[in-house]
Write an enzyme that holds these catalytic residues in place. Sequence first.
Site, PDB file in Angstrom:
ATOM      1  CG  ASP A  36      -5.582  66.874 -18.225  1.00 16.49           C
ATOM      2  OD1 ASP A  36      -5.807  68.063 -17.954  1.00 16.49           O
ATOM      3  OD2 ASP A  36      -4.794  66.165 -17.577  1.00 16.49           O
ATOM      4  CG  ASP A  84      -4.265  62.278 -15.001  1.00 17.01           C
ATOM      5  OD1 ASP A  84      -5.483  62.141 -14.739  1.00 17.01           O
ATOM      6  OD2 ASP A  84      -3.550  63.116 -14.446  1.00 17.01           O
ATOM      7  CG  ASP A 130      -8.527  64.877 -15.783  1.00 11.79           C
ATOM      8  OD1 ASP A 130      -8.886  65.970 -15.333  1.00 11.79           O
ATOM      9  OD2 ASP A 130      -7.423  64.683 -16.305  1.00 11.79           O
TER      10      ASP A 130
END
Length: 635
Positions: A332, A524, A528
């Site tokens: 991410d 995180d 996600d």
Amino acid sequence: MTKKQKKVLYRIIIAGILMVGLHFVPVEGYFRFGLYLIPYVIIGYDILRKAALGIIHGEVFDENFLMAVATVGAMLLGVYNEANGREGEFAEGVAVMLFYQIGELFQAVAVGKSRKNISALMDIRPDYANIEDGEGNLEQVDPDDVEVGTCIVVQPGEKIPIDGIVLEGSSSLNTSALTGESVPREVSEGEAVISGCVNLSGLLKIRTTKEFGESTVSKILDLVENSSMKKARTENFITKFARFYTPAVCYSALALAVLPPLVNLLLGNPAGWSSWIIRALTFLVISCPCALVISIPLSFFGGIGGASSCGILVKGSNYLEALARTKYVVFDKTGTLTKGVFQVTEVHPVLPSEELLELAACAESYSTHPISKSLREAYGREIVKSRVTQVEEIGGHGVTALVDGKEVAAGNEKLMRKLGLVPEQSTGTGTIVHVAVDGSYAGYILIADVVKEQSAEAIAALKAAGVKKTVMLTGDSRAVADQVAKELKLDEVKSELLPGDKVGAVEALLAEKSPGENLAFVGDGINDAPVLSRADIGVAMGALGSDAAIEAADIVLMDDNPLKLALAMRISRKCLRIVYENIVFALAVKALCLILGAFGIANMWIAIFADVGVMVLAVLNAVRCLKVKARTARR
């Protein structure tokens, strides 16, 4: 050493001295047997007891049974030889038990050493919480009894027992037990603090936001305590292997003791019972699978312990093993490769710039997203929440709300087009928040994120470790994503993704990889969670204080340093390499010695090396898993 280990050490020393001393005592026959029986019982009574209990409970074939049969057989064979005018095998019988106990002691000490890092982590468990009564006196209570919203007092030198918000005071917190980092964290009034940190300086009054059972410290301890339940495939293989291997060698030893003498009798030759029984007993000692059964779990346990000392929590040895085979790493962007600290850099208004910023900040006032926070910080004034109503967050687009009766929409280009508006094109690089007021386009605000200092080095370290492809997935604009990817030298980047699109992108990469290769997703752990679950390995980074991250991920990096991922991969590969070294070494030595023992070439002393010597060497090799280079761990 523990008291139990010291007791075993004393028994080893006493038995060893007696065994050596008896070698110089000129006695024979049953009296010699009686003397050797003293050190044998001193060093082996607990093994004989365990073997007897195993037989009673139907769990016959284990290392205690093998040692008991081999040594008791050697002692009885010694009595037989003494009765027939030959020297008995008493010294060998005592030596087998003695060196086996030495090997067991090595294993116990090694396990104790590998537990130290886990134990250090367990020290974060608070023993009490301070509650202030009406007269200002502090009362120590069980953290489990503290309700949400209670004001607790943490004095200098004490652990924070429960997650909360600082009401009064400022201090430095030692977070090393959680993150592996030695630099203290400064906190002041209004900031969130988590359990497990040590208050170094000022007195803090904290309003609890969670119950003790839901606090960070409880989540972490539960994770560590249950990590041993999730075993690697190699561990499961060794367990199944030992289950079939031990009975097989027992029956083989029995056949070796009985069949050749019977064949000799049928051929009219002397049976030679004594020599064949010695070979069978030697065969049993050699075949004991201690080196594998002990060193393999110890290697994984050491790897998990070594990782935990660096602030890397691995939920099981299966994930440690899977990480070693990772060839694809998907990141991410926000908060993972970048700091997630956004700042307003430009305002391009149709309305007056102050009014545009005020409306956008108000519309975003209920959101916890870093971009929303940056808008509120740029506005710089306290927002009266009653001004804002009918807030609606549209996933992957932005938010809409009524602000002072005006319809305000703040979000990306997709949101503007959804409202039928044509947004102005930006020439700057960053995250663009377009704003519409009462159905008309009102301008845009440019917000920039900052790449972490360690991100480029982390990507380079992963590639050096053999990762084939590094990918970044983000919902941010293509211009921002491409700039970050170019700066970090990522292999692939996908931008402007909705949460569901990230899952699809990961599934495409999963289909691309070869069998035996794994894909890790690093995020995180909050927004996600679906992607973390879909990847082969989910890694939550910067998860300090995040319950969702700890729950969703397989591996948790407790701070914001992306270099910890490369460190975790090095630890996992080192651990797996040591596991394979021990397997190959133990099986090769045992196979050679078993063949030599069956042909009468290997005696009981070689058998002792093949069992205890190999076990000690394997255990010492396994302990290497604990050692993590301090230079790498501190970065």
